[in-house]
Design a protein around this motif. Structure first.
Motif, mmCIF file in Angstrom:
data_model
loop_
_atom_site.group_PDB
_atom_site.id
_atom_site.type_symbol
_atom_site.label_atom_id
_atom_site.label_comp_id
_atom_site.label_asym_id
_atom_site.label_seq_id
_atom_site.Cartn_x
_atom_site.Cartn_y
_atom_site.Cartn_z
ATOM 1 N N UNK A 254 -2.200 27.128 -25.312
ATOM 2 C CA UNK A 254 -2.102 26.236 -24.149
ATOM 3 C C UNK A 254 -3.265 25.272 -24.084
ATOM 4 N N UNK A 255 -4.355 25.595 -24.758
ATOM 5 C CA UNK A 255 -5.509 24.705 -24.716
ATOM 6 C C UNK A 255 -5.217 23.373 -25.396
ATOM 7 N N UNK A 256 -4.237 23.354 -26.299
ATOM 8 C CA UNK A 256 -3.830 22.088 -26.898
ATOM 9 C C UNK A 256 -3.314 21.122 -25.854
ATOM 10 N N UNK A 257 -2.480 21.628 -24.940
ATOM 11 C CA UNK A 257 -2.004 20.794 -23.829
ATOM 12 C C UNK A 257 -3.153 20.399 -22.912
ATOM 13 N N UNK B 166 4.001 21.009 -16.421
ATOM 14 C CA UNK B 166 5.366 21.460 -16.664
ATOM 15 C C UNK B 166 5.517 22.041 -18.074
ATOM 16 N N UNK B 167 4.936 21.376 -19.051
ATOM 17 C CA UNK B 167 5.002 21.873 -20.426
ATOM 18 C C UNK B 167 4.242 23.181 -20.574
ATOM 19 N N UNK B 168 3.156 23.353 -19.823
ATOM 20 C CA UNK B 168 2.391 24.602 -19.879
ATOM 21 C C UNK B 168 3.218 25.778 -19.401
ATOM 22 N N UNK B 169 3.979 25.572 -18.340
ATOM 23 C CA UNK B 169 4.823 26.649 -17.820
ATOM 24 C C UNK B 169 5.892 27.037 -18.835
ATOM 25 N N UNK C 192 0.887 32.482 -16.594
ATOM 26 C CA UNK C 192 -0.239 32.177 -15.723
ATOM 27 C C UNK C 192 -1.452 31.756 -16.543
ATOM 28 N N UNK C 193 -1.613 32.329 -17.742
ATOM 29 C CA UNK C 193 -2.710 31.915 -18.621
ATOM 30 C C UNK C 193 -2.556 30.451 -19.029
ATOM 31 N N UNK C 194 -1.339 30.087 -19.415
ATOM 32 C CA UNK C 194 -1.090 28.717 -19.867
ATOM 33 C C UNK C 194 -1.380 27.711 -18.756
ATOM 34 N N UNK C 195 -0.928 28.020 -17.539
ATOM 35 C CA UNK C 195 -1.194 27.124 -16.415
ATOM 36 C C UNK C 195 -2.691 27.013 -16.129
ATOM 37 N N UNK C 196 -3.404 28.134 -16.269
ATOM 38 C CA UNK C 196 -4.845 28.112 -15.997
ATOM 39 C C UNK C 196 -5.580 27.185 -16.955
#
Length: 493
Positions: free
Chosen positions: A338-341, A370-373, A417-421
């Motif tokens: 997710x850090x890429x986003x 939205x993409x993170x979710x 939740x990790x990705x959104x964070x």
């Protein structure tokens, strides 16, 4: 409805997968970043797999050493890279706007454009004639004070970290639960002291990666990281098994790969940025220290729970520590995707703020969230299915595998939740709002210490409590991007 804080999740949601210009820009930045971020955890997973076949004691020893090294490194790395990306993106955009203005002024006045003023783009030249000519312009090497500042800060912090870990290895490992009677002490000390020699290269290379991210160039760090990690993977079995160096071989291979990455990145950066012309007065040490301290609070809060859990696992013995190490590496490899986003959102937002482009800032924040979710939900499914059958590649010890099975479900279900964070942080950093992220997870390490008896899941509980607080604050305070003054100036509220 547009002023509701959670509206950002639903703004133009039908376009979440649309192949428009914004998505192409996000993918262009995020995909190489994602692959580069994935490369290092994958290399660590390969290290873990190789060491795991030496024995559970060695696997546990390497695990506790990596936990110590990562904790100390992240105190410097995370603030350094995040601040560098935002500052460089702002300065680069400002310089580009200034250069374009100078070029257009010369074109309008009829002044010839010199060779050194040429830039890699076509600028329309409208003369007195009805036809429009195109002038090819190519930019000179950038003058970016933040780039030079980041390299100096990264080098100094790397040397300090190396000296500290080498001379304090024994007391630090004792604090982590590896006492003088533990069979883990000798291999843990060997791995930690040798790997610490690579600390200057690690911080320097990541500072340079922050500069390239600010330029929205994530391909160069990807290529350098792949070269270094491939070298690491090739050297691991040679040094560990052919030369019978064991955990020392794994550490040496890692150090060599980090210096290789640093050399490649510095060579490429020196072609684009004038690193030596900035005087001391031009360097941004004050802003680095001010904002770095804010992010330092966040880093300590976020990593304290992981280090605490590693210490507790080490006190329970090699079996628990070995299982913890495997679960932690899996979680890091998955979550950092997710850090890429986050990097894409940060770079695009910082550039949009510099241009005072309100609409693009809002659209970018909505799209990356939205993409993170979506990414988090996909990771949950993949980890749940794959890791139930893939744990044996790390170890064949039945007891270790049993403990791993307890941790994997929690690692999997918390991915959304990790990705959104991660992406929330990227949005805040893009707006240079480092203070907000510093307060999201401050008090949960000690809280979880008293309520979670199973150390194998403690770090993920701590992390997700912090993430839930961040989401709660988002909904409660009305945290949105808005143009308060109606003049195109975008602020967080």
């Amino acid at each position: 409805m547009g002023n509701m804080p959670l509206f950002v999740f639903f703004k133009d949601i039908r376009n979440v997968f649309k192949a428009d210009e914004l998505r192409l820009e996000i993918v262009h930045i995020a995909l190489p970043t994602l692959l580069a971020l994935l490369a290092d955890p994958v290399a660590s997973l390969v290290d873990t797999a190789f060491v795991g076949h030496i024995g559970p004691v060695e696997l546990a020893a390497v695990g506790i050493s990596i936990a110590v090294f990562n904790q100390v490194s992240k105190i410097a790395i995370f603030p350094l890279v995040s601040i560098t990306t935002s500052f460089v993106a702002e300065e680069d955009t400002t310089e580009e706007l200034r250069a374009n203005e100078q070029v257009h002024e010369k074109i309008e006045s009829g002044t010839p454009i010199s060779k050194e003023m040429e830039m890699e783009e076509l600028v329309p030249l409208v003369g007195k004639s009805s036809s429009t000519e195109m002038v090819k312009i190519e930019r000179v090497r950038r003058h970016i004070p933040s780039a030079s500042s980041a390299l100096v800060v990264g080098s100094v912090l790397g040397v300090i970290q190396a000296v500290f870990l080498i001379f304090a290895a024994n007391p630090v490992l004792n604090y982590m639960g590896v006492d003088s009677n533990s069979p883990m002490l000798k291999p843990a000390r060997q791995y930690l002291t040798l790997r610490s020699l690579g600390a200057p290269a690690v911080l320097l290379s990541l500072a340079v990666q922050g500069v390239f991210r600010g330029f929205k160039d994530t391909k160069t760090p990807l290529y350098a990281t792949i070269v270094g990690d491939v070298a690491n993977i090739i050297l691991d079995p040679i040094l560990m098994f052919v030369f019978h160096m064991g955990v020392r071989g794994a550490a040496i291979a890692h150090v060599i790969s980090q210096y290789l990455i640093s050399l490649i990145l510095l060579w490429k950066l020196n072609k684009q940025v004038d690193l030596l012309t900035s005087g001391v007065k031009d360097l941004r040490f004050g802003q680095f220290l001010k904002n770095g301290f804010l992010l330092l609070v966040r880093v300590i809060a976020a990593t304290f729970c992981v280090t605490l859990a590693a210490a507790l696992a080490a006190r329970q013995g090699p079996t628990t520590m070995a299982a913890f190490q495997v679960c932690l590496q899996i979680w890091l490899a998955a979550s950092l995707l997710a850090d890429g986003l986050a990097v894409a959102g940060q770079a695009i937002l910082a550039s949009a703020f510099a241009r005072k482009d309100h609409s693009k800032a809002v659209a970018t924040a909505s799209r990356v969230l939205q993409l993170a979710l979506v990414l988090g939900l996909m990771l949950s499914i993949i980890l749940t299915v794959v890791l139930q059958f893939g744990s044996r590649i790390f170890t064949k010890d039945v007891n270790v595998l049993h403990l791993i099975s307890l941790g994997i479900p929690f690692v999997a279900v918390t991915q959304p939740i990790n990705a959104l964070a991660f992406v929330f942080d990227g949005v805040n950093y893009g707006a240079s709002d480092f203070a907000y992220s510093a307060y999201s997870m401050a008090s949960f390490g000690g809280f979880s210490e008293h309520i979670v008896p199973i150390s194998i899941i403690k770090p993920w509980l701590c992390w997700n409590l912090g993430c839930f607080i961040c989401l709660y604050e988002f909904a409660r305070t009305g945290w949105i991007l808005e143009d308060r003054n109606g003049d195109g100036t975008v602020e967080l509220s």
